[in-house]
Design an enzyme around this catalytic site. Structure first.
Site, PDB file in Angstrom:
ATOM      1  N   CYS A 100      -1.439   0.436  -4.307  1.00 25.69           N
ATOM      2  CA  CYS A 100      -0.845  -0.769  -3.736  1.00 25.69           C
ATOM      3  C   CYS A 100      -1.452  -2.011  -4.386  1.00 25.69           C
ATOM      4  CB  CYS A 100      -1.054  -0.810  -2.233  1.00 25.69           C
ATOM      5  SG  CYS A 100      -0.296  -2.255  -1.459  1.00 25.69           S
ATOM      6  N   LYS A 123      -2.663   8.972  -4.476  1.00 26.01           N
ATOM      7  CA  LYS A 123      -1.491   8.332  -5.077  1.00 26.01           C
ATOM      8  C   LYS A 123      -1.991   7.155  -5.890  1.00 26.01           C
ATOM      9  CE  LYS A 123       3.136   6.499  -4.091  1.00 26.01           C
ATOM     10  NZ  LYS A 123       3.068   5.171  -4.736  1.00 26.01           N
ATOM     11  N   PRO A 149       5.152   6.595   0.957  1.00 17.99           N
ATOM     12  CA  PRO A 149       4.650   5.713   2.020  1.00 17.99           C
ATOM     13  C   PRO A 149       5.047   4.280   1.706  1.00 17.99           C
ATOM     14  CG  PRO A 149       2.860   6.394   0.563  1.00 17.99           C
ATOM     15  CD  PRO A 149       4.070   7.154   0.132  1.00 17.99           C
ATOM     16  N   MET A 150       5.707   3.606   2.644  1.00 16.98           N
ATOM     17  CA  MET A 150       6.185   2.237   2.417  1.00 16.98           C
ATOM     18  C   MET A 150       5.866   1.380   3.632  1.00 16.98           C
ATOM     19  SD  MET A 150       9.833   3.036   0.513  1.00 16.98           S
ATOM     20  CE  MET A 150      10.216   4.468   1.550  1.00 16.98           C
ATOM     21  N   GLN A 192      -1.387   8.434   4.914  1.00 22.18           N
ATOM     22  CA  GLN A 192      -1.976   7.713   3.791  1.00 22.18           C
ATOM     23  C   GLN A 192      -3.000   6.707   4.296  1.00 22.18           C
ATOM     24  OE1 GLN A 192      -0.223   4.489   1.231  1.00 22.18           O
ATOM     25  NE2 GLN A 192      -0.383   6.056  -0.360  1.00 22.18           N
ATOM     26  N   ASN A 232       6.407   9.433  -9.407  1.00 13.91           N
ATOM     27  CA  ASN A 232       6.935   8.387  -8.528  1.00 13.91           C
ATOM     28  C   ASN A 232       7.311   7.175  -9.377  1.00 13.91           C
ATOM     29  OD1 ASN A 232       5.523   5.862  -6.491  1.00 13.91           O
ATOM     30  ND2 ASN A 232       7.447   6.879  -6.016  1.00 13.91           N
ATOM     31  N   GLY A 233       8.347   6.466  -8.925  1.00 12.45           N
ATOM     32  CA  GLY A 233       8.729   5.227  -9.591  1.00 12.45           C
ATOM     33  C   GLY A 233      10.102   5.295 -10.227  1.00 12.45           C
ATOM     34  N   GLY A 263      10.996   6.515  -3.194  1.00 14.29           N
ATOM     35  CA  GLY A 263      10.695   5.464  -2.250  1.00 14.29           C
ATOM     36  C   GLY A 263      11.930   4.758  -1.737  1.00 14.29           C
ATOM     37  N   ARG A 264      12.267   3.620  -2.347  1.00  8.06           N
ATOM     38  CA  ARG A 264      13.310   2.747  -1.803  1.00  8.06           C
ATOM     39  C   ARG A 264      14.667   3.427  -1.680  1.00  8.06           C
ATOM     40  NH1 ARG A 264      12.479  -2.046  -5.804  1.00  8.06           N
ATOM     41  NH2 ARG A 264      11.486  -0.359  -6.978  1.00  8.06           N
TER      42      ARG A 264
END
Length: 335
Positions: free
Chosen positions: A95, A134, A12-13, A65, A206-207, A229-230
């Site tokens: 976040c 998350k 989720p971004m 989310q 994640n990451g 993600g990105r």
């Protein structure tokens, strides 16, 4: 279905994974689990902003989310989300933005595992779909080796069976949200140790993961899922066009070119409903990243999408110019 899909997910971004982005990503992979941008529980419950839940049936499997810290309000928001048709409700405990901190949710909740447990417990009682979390490995001066097992123990006791761990701390004071995505060091081994401590907990990593090969290596090493993600946003074809075959062992690879053509009816419908071309094409700019023609693809769409009367003809023109550049590059290599 959702558990299997979560072998690979797109993170989720905020400002990125909206409904247009998710539709695009679904065309590239039929299996990958998609997530909404974070939607705050107060926006749904107090603000009545139900338009934030709009999604296309083609997006499934898709997860909502939520952000929040009030158990009753999160339970009601989860109920609204499940009623809207989402396959999973996820609580954001990662976040680090100032806006999120001021609302007492996001990564700051790593400091209050009991409250997180109360929140997810209330959410689980409100819905039949799965409730997940998350999180980060810790925040500020917390010791992740101590805090993370305690945190996971609490949410597991509250009924959580799946968690995604961003393998970085979040520094709530001193680093911007952007810096928090890069500066705190990654600690993948810690996440693997959590899987050893909690063998029945479905753990996604994640990451910093930028390739499918890295994702598959994490799965091969014993983790249950990987969230990207990105890289999935900026180079979606590299991540998603091969995902069904490599990660799920089913289906065939898709292509960026085929994805563009498949998006045209969706874009037409969006424009006929009064939408703007740029709202969709901004998510398509990275489709040819790393390939000959990527620059011309981005330029044509970026310069033309906001002009009056711009429509699918512009997208077709961008694709044709991109294919011409690809052909020229191939001919040059053959000489």
């Amino acid at each position: 279905m959702v558990v299997r899909a979560s072998r690979l997910s797109v993170a989720p971004m905020m400002d990125w994974t909206d409904r247009h982005c998710r539709y695009l990503h679904r065309l590239m992979s039929t299996q990958t689990l998609l997530y909404t941008e974070m939607v705050t529980a107060p926006a749904l419950v107090r603000g009545g902003a139900l338009h934030l839940l709009d999604h296309n049936p083609a997006e499934h499997p898709v997860a909502l989310q939520l952000g929040g810290s009030d158990p009753a309000e999160l339970a009601e928001a989860a109920r609204i989300g499940a009623q809207a048709g989402y396959d999973e409700i996820n609580l954001n405990v990662g976040c680090p933005s100032d806006r999120v901190q001021s609302g007492a949710f996001g990564a700051v909740l790593m400091k209050d595992a009991a409250l997180v447990a109360a929140c997810v417990g209330a959410m689980r009682r409100a819905v039949d779909v799965e409730v997940t979390v998350k999180c980060r490995i810790g925040v500020d001066d917390q010791d992740p080796e101590y805090i993370l097992p305690e945190f996971l123990s609490r949410i597991v006791a509250a009924g959580v069976e799946r968690v995604t761990i961003h393998a970085r701390k979040a520094w709530l004071d001193g680093l911007s949200p952007k810096e928090n995505r890069d500066i705190p060091p990654l600690d993948y081994p810690l996440v693997h140790r959590m899987k050893e401590l909690f063998p029945n907990l479905h753990i996604s990593l994640n990451g910093g993961i930028t390739t499918l090969e890295t994702a598959q290596a994490a799965l091969d090493a014993g983790l249950d899922g990987v969230m990207i993600g990105r890289a999935a946003y900026h180079q979606p074809a590299d991540i998603l066009c091969r995902a069904d075959r490599l990660i799920y062992g089913t289906g065939t690879d898709t292509t960026a070119e085929a994805t563009v053509l498949a998006m045209l009816p969706y874009i037409e419908a969006h424009l006929e409903a009064g939408g703007k071309l740029g709202s969709v094409t901004r998510h398509m700019l990275g489709l040819f990243a790393g390939r000959p023609g990527a620059r011309v693809w981005r330029r044509v769409l970026s310069q033309g999408a906001h002009l009056q009367g711009a429509g699918t003809a512009l997208v077709r023109d961008a694709l044709e110019q991109t294919q011409e550049q690809t052909a020229l590059a191939a001919a040059a290599r053959a000489v």
